[in-house]
Scaffold this active site. Structure first.
Site, PDB file in Angstrom:
ATOM      1  N   LYS A  25      -5.573   1.880   7.696  1.00 27.86           N
ATOM      2  CA  LYS A  25      -6.694   1.122   8.241  1.00 27.86           C
ATOM      3  C   LYS A  25      -6.336  -0.368   8.252  1.00 27.86           C
ATOM      4  CE  LYS A  25      -8.314  -1.392   5.659  1.00 27.86           C
ATOM      5  NZ  LYS A  25      -7.890  -2.552   4.782  1.00 27.86           N
ATOM      6  N   ILE A  36       0.826  -1.215   0.000  1.00 33.19           N
ATOM      7  CA  ILE A  36       0.000   0.000   0.000  1.00 33.19           C
ATOM      8  C   ILE A  36       0.861   1.266   0.000  1.00 33.19           C
ATOM      9  CG2 ILE A  36      -0.364   0.269   2.510  1.00 33.19           C
ATOM     10  CD1 ILE A  36      -2.921   0.758  -0.345  1.00 33.19           C
ATOM     11  N   SER A  71      11.905   1.002   6.897  1.00 32.45           N
ATOM     12  CA  SER A  71      11.411  -0.304   6.502  1.00 32.45           C
ATOM     13  C   SER A  71      12.584  -1.259   6.554  1.00 32.45           C
ATOM     14  CB  SER A  71      10.863  -0.213   5.065  1.00 32.45           C
ATOM     15  OG  SER A  71       9.855  -1.137   4.832  1.00 32.45           O
ATOM     16  N   ARG A  72      12.304  -2.501   6.931  1.00 33.93           N
ATOM     17  CA  ARG A  72      13.423  -3.422   7.073  1.00 33.93           C
ATOM     18  C   ARG A  72      14.009  -3.798   5.711  1.00 33.93           C
ATOM     19  NH1 ARG A  72       9.812  -7.328  10.439  1.00 33.93           N
ATOM     20  NH2 ARG A  72       8.699  -6.871   8.515  1.00 33.93           N
ATOM     21  N   ASP A  86     -10.311  -7.457   6.674  1.00 36.12           N
ATOM     22  CA  ASP A  86      -9.349  -6.440   6.233  1.00 36.12           C
ATOM     23  C   ASP A  86      -9.941  -5.615   5.082  1.00 36.12           C
ATOM     24  OD1 ASP A  86      -6.341  -5.418   6.212  1.00 36.12           O
ATOM     25  OD2 ASP A  86      -6.977  -5.766   4.149  1.00 36.12           O
TER      26      ASP A  86
HETATM   27  P1  NAP Z   1       2.403  -5.546   3.296  1.00 37.46           P
HETATM   28  O1  NAP Z   1       2.887  -5.154   1.942  1.00 37.46           O
HETATM   29  O2  NAP Z   1       2.418  -6.984   3.664  1.00 37.46           O
HETATM   30  O3  NAP Z   1       3.161  -4.783   4.464  1.00 37.46           O
HETATM   31  C1  NAP Z   1       3.682  -3.487   4.406  1.00 37.46           C
HETATM   32  C2  NAP Z   1       5.076  -3.448   5.003  1.00 37.46           C
HETATM   33  O4  NAP Z   1       4.993  -3.474   6.415  1.00 37.46           O
HETATM   34  C3  NAP Z   1       5.945  -4.640   4.647  1.00 37.46           C
HETATM   35  O5  NAP Z   1       6.497  -4.497   3.368  1.00 37.46           O
HETATM   36  C4  NAP Z   1       6.977  -4.647   5.752  1.00 37.46           C
HETATM   37  O6  NAP Z   1       8.087  -3.866   5.370  1.00 37.46           O
HETATM   38  C5  NAP Z   1       6.246  -3.988   6.920  1.00 37.46           C
HETATM   39  N1  NAP Z   1       5.973  -4.982   7.953  1.00 37.46           N
HETATM   40  C6  NAP Z   1       5.352  -6.167   7.810  1.00 37.46           C
HETATM   41  N2  NAP Z   1       5.321  -6.838   8.964  1.00 37.46           N
HETATM   42  C7  NAP Z   1       5.949  -6.047   9.860  1.00 37.46           C
HETATM   43  C8  NAP Z   1       6.276  -6.197  11.222  1.00 37.46           C
HETATM   44  N3  NAP Z   1       5.928  -7.301  11.907  1.00 37.46           N
HETATM   45  N4  NAP Z   1       6.915  -5.201  11.838  1.00 37.46           N
HETATM   46  C9  NAP Z   1       7.280  -4.084  11.156  1.00 37.46           C
HETATM   47  N5  NAP Z   1       7.018  -3.896   9.855  1.00 37.46           N
HETATM   48  C10 NAP Z   1       6.357  -4.865   9.213  1.00 37.46           C
HETATM   49  O7  NAP Z   1       0.914  -5.018   3.528  1.00 37.46           O
HETATM   50  P2  NAP Z   1       0.055  -3.911   2.766  1.00 37.46           P
HETATM   51  O8  NAP Z   1      -0.798  -4.571   1.746  1.00 37.46           O
HETATM   52  O9  NAP Z   1       0.911  -2.785   2.358  1.00 37.46           O
HETATM   53  O10 NAP Z   1      -0.937  -3.510   3.959  1.00 37.46           O
HETATM   54  C11 NAP Z   1      -0.490  -2.738   5.038  1.00 37.46           C
HETATM   55  C12 NAP Z   1      -1.684  -2.013   5.643  1.00 37.46           C
HETATM   56  O11 NAP Z   1      -2.313  -1.252   4.603  1.00 37.46           O
HETATM   57  C13 NAP Z   1      -2.754  -2.980   6.188  1.00 37.46           C
HETATM   58  O12 NAP Z   1      -3.290  -2.471   7.376  1.00 37.46           O
HETATM   59  C14 NAP Z   1      -3.801  -3.001   5.084  1.00 37.46           C
HETATM   60  O13 NAP Z   1      -5.119  -3.222   5.585  1.00 37.46           O
HETATM   61  C15 NAP Z   1      -3.696  -1.593   4.529  1.00 37.46           C
HETATM   62  N6  NAP Z   1      -4.153  -1.492   3.134  1.00 37.46           N
HETATM   63  C16 NAP Z   1      -3.745  -2.417   2.200  1.00 37.46           C
HETATM   64  C17 NAP Z   1      -4.281  -2.369   0.901  1.00 37.46           C
HETATM   65  C18 NAP Z   1      -3.896  -3.369  -0.166  1.00 37.46           C
HETATM   66  O14 NAP Z   1      -4.481  -3.333  -1.272  1.00 37.46           O
HETATM   67  N7  NAP Z   1      -2.920  -4.274   0.043  1.00 37.46           N
HETATM   68  C19 NAP Z   1      -5.199  -1.351   0.566  1.00 37.46           C
HETATM   69  C20 NAP Z   1      -5.530  -0.392   1.532  1.00 37.46           C
HETATM   70  C21 NAP Z   1      -5.005  -0.487   2.804  1.00 37.46           C
HETATM   71  P3  NAP Z   1       9.592  -4.305   5.774  1.00 37.46           P
HETATM   72  O15 NAP Z   1       9.641  -5.810   5.737  1.00 37.46           O
HETATM   73  O16 NAP Z   1      10.433  -3.659   4.723  1.00 37.46           O
HETATM   74  O17 NAP Z   1       9.810  -3.753   7.148  1.00 37.46           O
END
Ligand code: NAP
Length: 306
Positions: A90, A14, A36-37, A168
């Site tokens: 969110k 996101i 970010s890691r 989610d």
């Molecule tokens: P994601 O790509 O799996 O996670 C985002 C980043 O968070 C990862 O690349 C990771 O970066 C970091 N992360 C993951 N686990 C972590 C941990 N335990 N501690 C610290 N950092 C961590 O997920 P996403 O799809 O972007 O979703 C993230 C949020 O955005 C969620 O709440 C989701 O509901 C919301 N969202 C997502 C979408 C969608 O379409 N995917 C749409 C709207 C909103 P590093 O490994 O580099 O640290």
């Protein structure tokens, strides 16, 4: 106009799909750092450790947290304790209590906490709310059916405790519903389908007071459906495409069939909140999810793997 420095934390799907383009196009913000890691944004100073960023970048007053909900609290607390304003993706946290705690911390320190709901910024949500304001809602139904493999490719956290499963995306529908309905509703019954190998539901059927129902499913391949249909004493409203298109009695009357615009609107709102040092934390969508997980009847279904 001087642009305010902001850091993005958790550079994943996101952050790259929405936050970075919205910030680059914004007159209010300068993306000053990422934390970010493993993720990075070309040309932006990158940190892998949040404490180091907080100590070294005192000139960045705002952080926007984009990681999944379970790890988010620790980052938000550390940011507020170091005097930073905080924007939350969110759902705003893993539990209601932790978000209440962050809200108190922001207030005590005169800082902004913004629990964002991007779907509330969809093009047709405000006109839908205005149209419904003086109507009597007789019934409403949400159909939120999408393909988890497309929107969360390989993201195991969505099926781990606190990942919320199909809620989610479902919470996006609930964020719209709680915004547009003229009166509050509450959950009365729920059925939750848990894959045999997972900790969170892949599908849910919800029944609320006021003749309101919802059907969430994460197994829909092909065309995706994000619809809310409302029957009133004066006609039929439908919000389609995740709140971006409004139909009244079957005819499109407002909106635009694109989700682009939601994150620009969130960052414009955050700029206003920071200027006025106020917070915006509405947990009503998450209350419905917590209630469903409390009250829901659990059904075990086929195992799911990405
Ligand atoms: P994601 O790509 O799996 O996670 C985002 C980043 O968070 C990862 O690349 C990771 O970066 C970091 N992360 C993951 N686990 C972590 C941990 N335990 N501690 C610290 N950092 C961590 O997920 P996403 O799809 O972007 O979703 C993230 C949020 O955005 C969620 O709440 C989701 O509901 C919301 N969202 C997502 C979408 C969608 O379409 N995917 C749409 C709207 C909103 P590093 O490994 O580099 O640290």
């Amino acid at each position: 106009m001087t642009r305010t420095k902001v850091a993005l934390v958790g550079i994943g799907k996101i952050a790259l799909d929405q936050h970075v383009p919205a910030l680059k196009a914004s007159p209010d913000w300068e993306l000053a750092a990422t934390i970010s890691r493993s993720g990075k944004v070309d040309g932006i100073p990158a940190y892998t450790d949040f404490a180091t960023f907080l100590a070294e970048c005192r000139d960045v007053p705002v952080v926007s947290l984009c990681m999944p909900p379970v790890p988010r609290y620790a980052y938000a607390e550390a940011a507020l304790l170091s005097g930073r304003h905080v924007m939350l993706e969110k759902p705003p946290g893993a539990t209601l209590a932790e978000v209440h705690s962050l809200e108190g911390l922001a207030k005590a320190n005169g800082l902004t906490l913004y629990a964002t709901w991007h779907s509330r910024m969809a093009h047709a949500v405000a006109p839908a709310k205005a149209w419904l304001a003086d109507k009597i809602v007789q019934k409403a139904h949400i159909t939120w059916r999408e393909d988890v493999r497309k929107w969360h490719p390989g993201q195991d956290w969505v099926f781990q405790p606190g990942g919320m499963g199909v809620f989610d995306p479902g919470i996006n529908a609930l964020s719209i519903l709680t915004e547009i309905l003229p009166r509050p509703i509450h959950l009365t019954r729920a059925t939750l389908e848990f894959p045999a190998n997972r900790q969170t539901p892949i599908a849910a059927g919800l029944i609320f007071s006021g003749n309101v129902t919802a059907d969430f499913d994460w197994r829909q391949e092909g065309p995706q459906t994000w619809d809310i249909e409302v029957t009133t004493d004066e006609g039929q409203l439908a919000l389609r495409m995740g709140g971006n298109v409004l139909e009244i009695d079957g005819k499109p009357v407002a909106g635009e069939n694109t989700i682009m615009g939601e994150y620009s609107a969130l960052y414009a709102r955050m700029a206003d909140l920071v200027r006025s040092r106020t917070s915006d934390v509405d947990l009503s969508p998450m209350v419905h999810v917590a209630d469903a997980l409390t009250l829901g009847e659990r059904i075990t279904t086929d195992a799911f793997d990405f």
